[in-house]
Motif scaffolding. Structure first.
Motif, PDB file in Angstrom:
ATOM      1  N   THR A  21      32.278  86.862  81.125  1.00  0.00           N
ATOM      2  CA  THR A  21      32.127  85.569  80.747  1.00  0.00           C
ATOM      3  C   THR A  21      33.337  84.976  80.203  1.00  0.00           C
ATOM      4  O   THR A  21      33.980  85.344  79.220  1.00  0.00           O
ATOM      5  CB  THR A  21      30.828  85.527  79.635  1.00  0.00           C
ATOM      6  OG1 THR A  21      29.900  86.256  79.956  1.00  0.00           O
ATOM      7  CG2 THR A  21      30.557  83.997  79.163  1.00  0.00           C
ATOM      8  N   ASN A  22      33.606  83.779  80.575  1.00  0.00           N
ATOM      9  CA  ASN A  22      34.679  83.000  79.950  1.00  0.00           C
ATOM     10  C   ASN A  22      34.271  82.365  78.688  1.00  0.00           C
ATOM     11  O   ASN A  22      33.474  81.911  78.514  1.00  0.00           O
ATOM     12  CB  ASN A  22      35.110  81.405  80.829  1.00  0.00           C
ATOM     13  CG  ASN A  22      36.182  80.826  80.521  1.00  0.00           C
ATOM     14  OD1 ASN A  22      36.283  80.283  79.558  1.00  0.00           O
ATOM     15  ND2 ASN A  22      37.138  80.891  81.302  1.00  0.00           N
ATOM     16  N   PRO A  23      35.429  83.001  77.787  1.00  0.00           N
ATOM     17  CA  PRO A  23      34.844  82.438  76.226  1.00  0.00           C
ATOM     18  C   PRO A  23      34.604  81.221  75.953  1.00  0.00           C
ATOM     19  O   PRO A  23      34.360  80.819  74.692  1.00  0.00           O
ATOM     20  CB  PRO A  23      36.255  83.250  75.557  1.00  0.00           C
ATOM     21  CG  PRO A  23      37.481  83.253  76.658  1.00  0.00           C
ATOM     22  CD  PRO A  23      36.812  83.281  77.861  1.00  0.00           C
ATOM     23  N   ALA A  41      41.907  88.495  77.599  1.00  0.00           N
ATOM     24  CA  ALA A  41      42.303  87.049  77.591  1.00  0.00           C
ATOM     25  C   ALA A  41      41.232  86.527  76.450  1.00  0.00           C
ATOM     26  O   ALA A  41      41.696  85.672  75.861  1.00  0.00           O
ATOM     27  CB  ALA A  41      42.314  86.537  78.676  1.00  0.00           C
ATOM     28  N   ALA A  42      40.153  86.981  76.508  1.00  0.00           N
ATOM     29  CA  ALA A  42      39.169  86.398  75.607  1.00  0.00           C
ATOM     30  C   ALA A  42      39.474  86.812  74.130  1.00  0.00           C
ATOM     31  O   ALA A  42      39.253  85.869  73.177  1.00  0.00           O
ATOM     32  CB  ALA A  42      37.683  87.169  75.838  1.00  0.00           C
ATOM     33  N   ASP A  75      44.177  81.910  82.813  1.00  0.00           N
ATOM     34  CA  ASP A  75      42.755  81.708  82.782  1.00  0.00           C
ATOM     35  C   ASP A  75      42.243  81.046  81.376  1.00  0.00           C
ATOM     36  O   ASP A  75      41.789  80.153  81.379  1.00  0.00           O
ATOM     37  CB  ASP A  75      42.123  82.808  83.014  1.00  0.00           C
ATOM     38  CG  ASP A  75      41.731  83.547  84.224  1.00  0.00           C
ATOM     39  OD1 ASP A  75      42.286  82.977  85.181  1.00  0.00           O
ATOM     40  OD2 ASP A  75      41.693  84.707  84.329  1.00  0.00           O
ATOM     41  N   VAL A  76      43.241  81.574  80.263  1.00  0.00           N
ATOM     42  CA  VAL A  76      42.679  80.935  78.858  1.00  0.00           C
ATOM     43  C   VAL A  76      43.270  79.574  78.636  1.00  0.00           C
ATOM     44  O   VAL A  76      42.569  78.576  78.432  1.00  0.00           O
ATOM     45  CB  VAL A  76      43.380  81.846  77.821  1.00  0.00           C
ATOM     46  CG1 VAL A  76      43.141  81.241  76.537  1.00  0.00           C
ATOM     47  CG2 VAL A  76      42.589  83.180  77.998  1.00  0.00           C
ATOM     48  N   GLN A 129      49.255  69.903  72.591  1.00  0.00           N
ATOM     49  CA  GLN A 129      48.574  70.854  71.704  1.00  0.00           C
ATOM     50  C   GLN A 129      48.563  72.306  72.551  1.00  0.00           C
ATOM     51  O   GLN A 129      48.828  73.513  72.052  1.00  0.00           O
ATOM     52  CB  GLN A 129      47.460  70.846  71.225  1.00  0.00           C
ATOM     53  CG  GLN A 129      46.594  71.524  70.118  1.00  0.00           C
ATOM     54  CD  GLN A 129      45.564  70.890  69.635  1.00  0.00           C
ATOM     55  OE1 GLN A 129      44.969  69.911  70.003  1.00  0.00           O
ATOM     56  NE2 GLN A 129      44.745  71.779  68.862  1.00  0.00           N
ATOM     57  N   VAL A 130      48.177  72.537  73.717  1.00  0.00           N
ATOM     58  CA  VAL A 130      47.803  73.461  74.394  1.00  0.00           C
ATOM     59  C   VAL A 130      49.019  74.216  75.006  1.00  0.00           C
ATOM     60  O   VAL A 130      49.471  75.368  74.541  1.00  0.00           O
ATOM     61  CB  VAL A 130      46.839  73.419  75.613  1.00  0.00           C
ATOM     62  CG1 VAL A 130      46.968  74.543  76.523  1.00  0.00           C
ATOM     63  CG2 VAL A 130      45.441  72.797  75.229  1.00  0.00           C
ATOM     64  N   LEU A 131      50.030  73.276  75.471  1.00  0.00           N
ATOM     65  CA  LEU A 131      51.343  73.557  75.961  1.00  0.00           C
ATOM     66  C   LEU A 131      52.137  74.342  74.744  1.00  0.00           C
ATOM     67  O   LEU A 131      52.959  75.288  74.894  1.00  0.00           O
ATOM     68  CB  LEU A 131      52.081  72.678  76.470  1.00  0.00           C
ATOM     69  CG  LEU A 131      51.383  72.069  78.001  1.00  0.00           C
ATOM     70  CD1 LEU A 131      52.340  70.846  78.494  1.00  0.00           C
ATOM     71  CD2 LEU A 131      51.290  73.129  78.936  1.00  0.00           C
ATOM     72  N   SER A 132      52.124  73.905  73.538  1.00  0.00           N
ATOM     73  CA  SER A 132      52.932  74.458  72.497  1.00  0.00           C
ATOM     74  C   SER A 132      52.456  75.679  72.123  1.00  0.00           C
ATOM     75  O   SER A 132      53.259  76.515  71.629  1.00  0.00           O
ATOM     76  CB  SER A 132      53.002  73.286  71.296  1.00  0.00           C
ATOM     77  OG  SER A 132      51.755  73.380  70.769  1.00  0.00           O
ATOM     78  N   LYS A 133      51.125  75.839  72.366  1.00  0.00           N
ATOM     79  CA  LYS A 133      50.602  77.148  71.688  1.00  0.00           C
ATOM     80  C   LYS A 133      50.679  78.205  72.714  1.00  0.00           C
ATOM     81  O   LYS A 133      51.105  79.416  72.296  1.00  0.00           O
ATOM     82  CB  LYS A 133      49.025  77.007  71.440  1.00  0.00           C
ATOM     83  CG  LYS A 133      48.330  78.094  70.945  1.00  0.00           C
ATOM     84  CD  LYS A 133      46.937  77.543  70.687  1.00  0.00           C
ATOM     85  CE  LYS A 133      46.044  78.826  70.305  1.00  0.00           C
ATOM     86  NZ  LYS A 133      44.700  78.582  70.058  1.00  0.00           N
ATOM     87  N   TYR A 134      50.667  78.025  74.064  1.00  0.00           N
ATOM     88  CA  TYR A 134      50.826  78.944  75.186  1.00  0.00           C
ATOM     89  C   TYR A 134      52.249  78.582  75.753  1.00  0.00           C
ATOM     90  O   TYR A 134      52.310  78.116  76.781  1.00  0.00           O
ATOM     91  CB  TYR A 134      49.886  78.843  76.085  1.00  0.00           C
ATOM     92  CG  TYR A 134      48.428  79.239  75.534  1.00  0.00           C
ATOM     93  CD1 TYR A 134      47.953  80.433  75.594  1.00  0.00           C
ATOM     94  CD2 TYR A 134      47.674  78.418  74.927  1.00  0.00           C
ATOM     95  CE1 TYR A 134      46.814  80.807  74.715  1.00  0.00           C
ATOM     96  CE2 TYR A 134      46.451  78.637  74.671  1.00  0.00           C
ATOM     97  CZ  TYR A 134      46.023  80.030  74.514  1.00  0.00           C
ATOM     98  OH  TYR A 134      44.729  80.250  73.637  1.00  0.00           O
ATOM     99  N   ALA A 135      53.146  79.053  75.025  1.00  0.00           N
ATOM    100  CA  ALA A 135      54.714  78.909  75.363  1.00  0.00           C
ATOM    101  C   ALA A 135      55.226  79.607  76.517  1.00  0.00           C
ATOM    102  O   ALA A 135      56.446  79.431  76.828  1.00  0.00           O
ATOM    103  CB  ALA A 135      55.493  78.851  73.944  1.00  0.00           C
TER     104      ALA A 135
END
Length: 214
Positions: A21-23, A41-42, A75-76, A129-135
């Motif tokens: 299941t995708n979280p 990843a979850a 995926d996340v 916000q997403v790009l800075s978190k998953y750098a």
């Protein structure tokens, strides 16, 4: 509060259940789990949802690269981007381990301008916000135009529009050194330039999110 610590039996249960299941979306993803280890990843996604600070980002990086693999790490991000960008007009397209964001010109810029519409700031805020978190990714920002006007004019306009998007993302804590900015002019249409609807589709900025090679 530091969240980078052993997660124990509860985390193990999360890993097992998240394998199908995708979280974020709740969609079944058995095939991706088998390929990428989506359970880990979850856990990364849950850590990030609880704490958006530096510790959460580092935890997500560690899980993504070591525990889950590149595919699950992406995926996340894909799920989070779809969640944040739903209803904005920005398309989120998955291509293997890469993610492509297609930003139509009608929502990003005024006609013949490379100044961002103020109404688009909130959308780019969500992307940043997403790009800075998953750098742990490289970003390629590409500007595209229709075929109206000269080649040189469209080349310059496409470069400036891509630069405007990159410059704004840099103000949202996305490292400018991660970004390659390029203008493609009218050489890569995605629709027929012979119609107004087709030209509108071709006027766009695309943001490619590419996992870093290790």
């Amino acid at each position: 509060m530091h969240l980078i610590k052993p997660l124990g039996a509860a985390a193990a249960a999360l890993v097992l259940t998240a394998c199908t299941t995708n979280p974020y979306t709740g969609e079944q993803q058995a095939s991706k789990a088998a390929t990428y280890g989506a359970g880990a990843a979850a856990v990364c996604g849950l850590v990030g949802a609880i704490d958006s600070g530096k510790h959460a980002r580092n935890a997500a990086l560690g899980c993504g690269i070591v525990g889950a693999g590149v595919g699950a790490y992406m995926d996340v991000q894909e799920a989070k981007l779809k969640e944040e960008l739903q209803g904005t007009g920005v398309q989120v397209v998955r291509e293997g381990d890469n993610i492509r964001l297609i930003m139509p010109g009608n929502i990003t810029f005024e006609t013949d301008s490379y100044n961002l519409r103020s109404s688009f700031y909130s959308v780019l805020n969500s992307v940043g916000q997403v790009l800075s978190k998953y750098a742990d990714t490289t970003l390629r920002v590409s500007g595209h135009t229709d075929n109206t006007g000269s080649r040189q004019y469209n080349q310059t306009l496409s470069e400036r529009r891509a630069g405007s998007v990159a410059d704004y993302l840099a103000t949202r804590e996305v490292d400018r050194d991660r970004m390659l900015v390029q203008g493609m002019g009218f050489d890569q249409p995605i629709a027929d330039n012979g119609s107004a609807a087709g030209r509108a589709q071709n006027r766009r900025v695309e943001l490619y999110i590419l996992p870093n090679q290790r």
